[in-house]
Every structure is written in structure tokens, then in C-alpha cells.
Enzyme design. Structure first.
Site, PDB file in Angstrom:
ATOM      1  N   LYS A  71      37.046  43.262  40.185  1.00  0.00           N
ATOM      2  CA  LYS A  71      38.238  42.967  40.985  1.00  0.00           C
ATOM      3  C   LYS A  71      39.009  44.218  41.378  1.00  0.00           C
ATOM      4  O   LYS A  71      39.599  44.282  42.457  1.00  0.00           O
ATOM      5  CB  LYS A  71      39.150  41.991  40.240  1.00  0.00           C
ATOM      6  CG  LYS A  71      39.844  42.571  39.027  1.00  0.00           C
ATOM      7  CD  LYS A  71      40.499  41.531  38.167  1.00  0.00           C
ATOM      8  CE  LYS A  71      39.523  40.722  37.386  1.00  0.00           C
ATOM      9  NZ  LYS A  71      38.829  41.459  36.308  1.00  0.00           N
ATOM     10  N   LYS A  80      43.806  39.961  41.954  1.00  0.00           N
ATOM     11  CA  LYS A  80      43.142  38.740  42.401  1.00  0.00           C
ATOM     12  C   LYS A  80      43.911  38.092  43.540  1.00  0.00           C
ATOM     13  O   LYS A  80      43.314  37.583  44.495  1.00  0.00           O
ATOM     14  CB  LYS A  80      42.995  37.775  41.224  1.00  0.00           C
ATOM     15  CG  LYS A  80      42.051  38.280  40.141  1.00  0.00           C
ATOM     16  CD  LYS A  80      42.077  37.394  38.912  1.00  0.00           C
ATOM     17  CE  LYS A  80      41.134  37.915  37.835  1.00  0.00           C
ATOM     18  NZ  LYS A  80      41.200  37.108  36.579  1.00  0.00           N
ATOM     19  N   GLY A 101      26.950  45.098  29.915  1.00  0.00           N
ATOM     20  CA  GLY A 101      27.949  44.597  28.974  1.00  0.00           C
ATOM     21  C   GLY A 101      27.849  43.098  28.857  1.00  0.00           C
ATOM     22  O   GLY A 101      26.774  42.509  29.025  1.00  0.00           O
TER      23      GLY A 101
END
EC number: 1.1.1.3
Length: 404
Positions: free
Chosen positions: A103, A203, A10
Site C-alpha cells: 500500500k 488505503k 514473508g
């Protein structure tokens, strides 16, 4: 020669290929080795792509990658959660080092994957999962060698920061800015993960667990997103000579911790007030080094790809911390102690609500179409309990902590 197995082609995957092609000579001069992508995993091998990878490089079969004798590093960029977990686990079990920008998978399986890599003396690096192009995790881990880190906080989501910046400086309403953000590619068609704070939460889970050297789980973090903010709220915040940011913070407190992701009202001359548009920033404090600030692009094709390849170089050079970076401290969740002054707006100016809400008010800002007030110093959980007891639905209020 170092063989790479790239999972996903991607935006970030294409950026990895682009940088590798541009910087081959420099990378060889630094590492002493050629770095070559041997296989790329994609969902659709027939999709037309502008990147020329040569013959027999692209595959839709992970087995071709995991069984490839010349691949020593797996770079996982699929964006999927469960599938990427299986890929990473198999890669580590097969003796490959792993780099990921995912993440979600790092947050959900942080302890397991970190432990597995350490036991096998392999690299499991994920710099791009937290700050995009900002180098933060490596400096944080290095600082931990000489410091006790007591607090880490940051603006960790570019989509939210873009929306809040545009609302603040252009006087636009939330829905209008969100639509623009989607058209520009800053926000997904379904923006929930960003605007409701889940991206920032993941995160912070990674940052906080590393910084405080004790497990902070996703469910340990109090969460408020930005989707309920209105132009009316922005006007009230401006009157305070302040601005608003979505800030994640994990802090040590009496052998425990507090962890929260929440819209935060800060003075216009404060540090985070100058972090605008899609930029991110992370700040942490150590007992010896003091306060350190990191600023840069939190996302984007080349910044994120740069972070991915920095991890690849660290693995090749052996310049990463070989032990499990997660500590073993048992920290108690002390979120019930979170207290302060808050801005509260309720879009139900009912007499009964106003009467009950005045008990926590330090300054009443509006009683017309909206009830808006600045609270006295109060525990966060007490505000939530009061709103619930008054039957104020989540869609009808906006809450932000105030930092002076």
C-alpha cells in the site's frame, strides 16, 4: 506456462506459495496454463525455511529475476517502500505485468505507476494493498463504468479495530490492549503506522482517488489516530449508546472533495458498529447501484495471498480494466468545510481552558480529572485552532466526530 517472479517470502509470500501448491489443478482448469514460481527474491538465502521451493529458485539478486526469460509476472511482496518502487518500475519497463500488496508504494507513486503500466499495455494490480482479503478495488472500478461514485468510507485497519473492540467490550485501557495486540501479532513492535492512522490514510488515498476519479494525495487527508483514547473516553461513548471506530472517508462535495481519517462515534445498531476485532469493511455509493458493502479479513497470510493470486489470475485471463483506472478530474480540497458535532476530552481540567471551551459545548460530560464535552455543530478546523490557541498539546486531548 506462466512464470512468476516472487519478490519477498514473508508471511504473504509464503501464503502465495501455499495456495499455488494446493490449487494447481484448479488454476490450470480455469486459465488453461500451468502457473509456476520461477524465482523468489529474499534478503538471506541461507535462512532456514519450511517451504520447499526446489533447487536454484531462491536468490538474493534481483537481476536473476528481471533477466529471467520465462518470468512474465512480477509479484512484489517485500513491504519496503523505495526498494519496491525500483523493482516495480524496472519490471514495468522490462515488459512484465506487476502485482503488489504494498500500500505504501501504491499510495506514494499511484499516478506514475498507473500511467506507466497503461502506456505499456501492462497490468499493474494491487487488490491486496487496500482490503487484505476483501475484494474491493475490482468491484469499485467495475462500478465506475456505470456509476458516479460520490462517497467511499471504511474501517481499513485491523489493528485499530481490534484495539477499539477490546477496549469497548472488555473495559481495558489502550496500552494494555496494544501490548496484547503486539503479542498476538496484530500490531508491530512500532505500531505508529497503524494506531496513528497512516495505514488507513494510504488505503483511503487509493480508494478515494479511484472512486472520485480525481487525485487525492496523502497530504490532502485530515488525520487523527487512536493512540490518545482512554478507558474514560470509552465510558463516555457507551453513555451515548454508541461505539467508536477509526473510519476513513472520501466524499465528493461541490466539484471538490473532503477526505478524513478520524475516530468516529457511531450508534451501537449502525452497520460499522458490527465490524469488530481485526475485520475490515468498505462501503461505497453509486448513483445507479446505490450503496454496496464489503466485509472480510483485512489482513492475514492466506486472505491477503488469495487477493494477490486473484490479481495474477486476472492478468493471465485478461479480465482486468486495461486502461489507466485513474480519472482526470481536478477536484478542489474542501476539508475546511468539514463540520459536525464532536466528542472532545482534554486531560487538563484547568479553569481557563474550561471557560474557553464552554463556548463550543453542546453538552458538558465531565469537569473532574478530565474535561469532556459534546460540541455544538462546528467546523473541525475551528476546534483545532481553539485547542492550539489554548496551548493544549496533542498528547492531552482526544477528538472524535459523532455520526448519528
Amino acid at each position: 506456462m506462466i512464470g512468476i517472479g516472487l519478490l519477498g517470502l514473508g508471511t504473504v509470500g509464503a501464503g502465495v506459495v501455499e495456495i499455488l501448491n494446493k490449487r494447481q489443478e484448479e488454476l490450470k482448469a480455469l486459465t488453461g496454463k500451468d502457473i509456476e514460481i520461477k524465482k523468489v527474491l529474499v534478503k538471506d538465502i541461507n535462512k532456514k525455511r519450511e517451504i520447499d521451493l526446489g533447487e536454484n529458485i531462491i536468490t538474493s539478486d534481483f537481476e536473476e529475476i528481471i533477466n529471467h526469460e520465462d518470468i512474465s509476472i512480477i509479484v512484489e511482496l517485500t513491504g519496503d517502500l523505495e526498494q519496491s518502487y525500483r523493482y516495480i518500475k524496472r519490471a514495468l519497463n522490462s515488459g512484465r505485468d506487476v502485482v503488489t500488496a504494498n500500500k505504501a508504494v501504491v499510495s506514494k507513486h499511484f499516478e506514475e505507476l498507473s500511467s506507466s503500466a497503461a502506456e505499456k499495455n501492462l497490468g499493474f494490480l494491487y487488490e491486496a494493498s487496500v482490503g487484505g482479503g476483501i475484494p474491493i478495488l475490482k468491484p469499485l472500478q467495475e462500478a465506475l463504468t456505470l456509476n458516479n461514485i460520490t462517497v467511499v468510507q471504511g474501517i481499513l485497519n485491523g489493528t485499530c479495530n481490534y484495539i477499539l473492540t477490546k477496549m469497548f467490550y472488555e473495559g481495558l485501557d489502550y496500552g494494555e490492549v496494544l501490548k496484547t495486540a503486539q503479542e498476538l501479532g496484530y500490531a508491530e513492535a512500532d505500531p505508529t503506522a497503524d494506531v496513528e492512522g497512516y495505514d488507513t490514510l494510504r488505503k483511503l488515498r487509493i480508494l478515494g482517488t479511484l472512486a472520485l476519479q480525481g487525485e487525492i494525495r496523502e497530504e490532502d487527508i485530515l488525520l487523527e489516530g487512536i493512540s490518545k483514547i482512554t478507558a474514560f473516553d470509552i465510558e463516555q461513548i457507551k453513555k451515548m449508546k454508541s461505539t467508536v471506530k477509526l473510519i476513513g472517508e472520501a466524499k465528493e462535495l461541490d466539484e471538490g472533495f473532503t477526505a478524513v481519517v478520524q475516530p468516529t462515534i457511531i450508534k451501537e445498531d449502525s452497520y460499522f458498529a458490527n465490524v469488530n476485532m481485526a475485520f475490515n469493511s468498505v462501503v461505497f455509493s453509486g448513483d445507479n447501484v446505490g450503496e454496496l458493502k464489503f466485509y472480510g479479513s483485512g489482513a492475514g497470510k492466506l486472505p491477503t495471498a488469495n487477493a494477490v493470486l486473484s490479481d495474477v489470475v486476472d492478468i493471465i485471463m485478461g479480465s482486468y480494466i486495461k486502461r489507466n483506472p485513474l480519472g482526470e478530474r481536478k477536484l478542489k480540497n474542501l476539508n475546511t468545510r468539514i463540520k459536525g458535532e464532536y466528542y472532545l476530552r482534554i486531560s487538563s481540567p484547568i479553569e481557563e481552558i474550561l471557560k474557553n471551551i464552554e463556548s463550543i459545548s453542546k453538552e458538558l460530560l465531565s469537569t473532574n480529572d478530565n474535561i469532556a464535552l459534546r460540541t455544538k455543530e462546528i467546523e473541525y478546523i475551528e476546534i483545532i485552532k481553539l485547542l492550539s490557541s489554548l496551548g493544549v498539546h496533542r498528547d492531552k486531548y482526544f477528538l472524535a466526530r459523532i455520526l448519528e
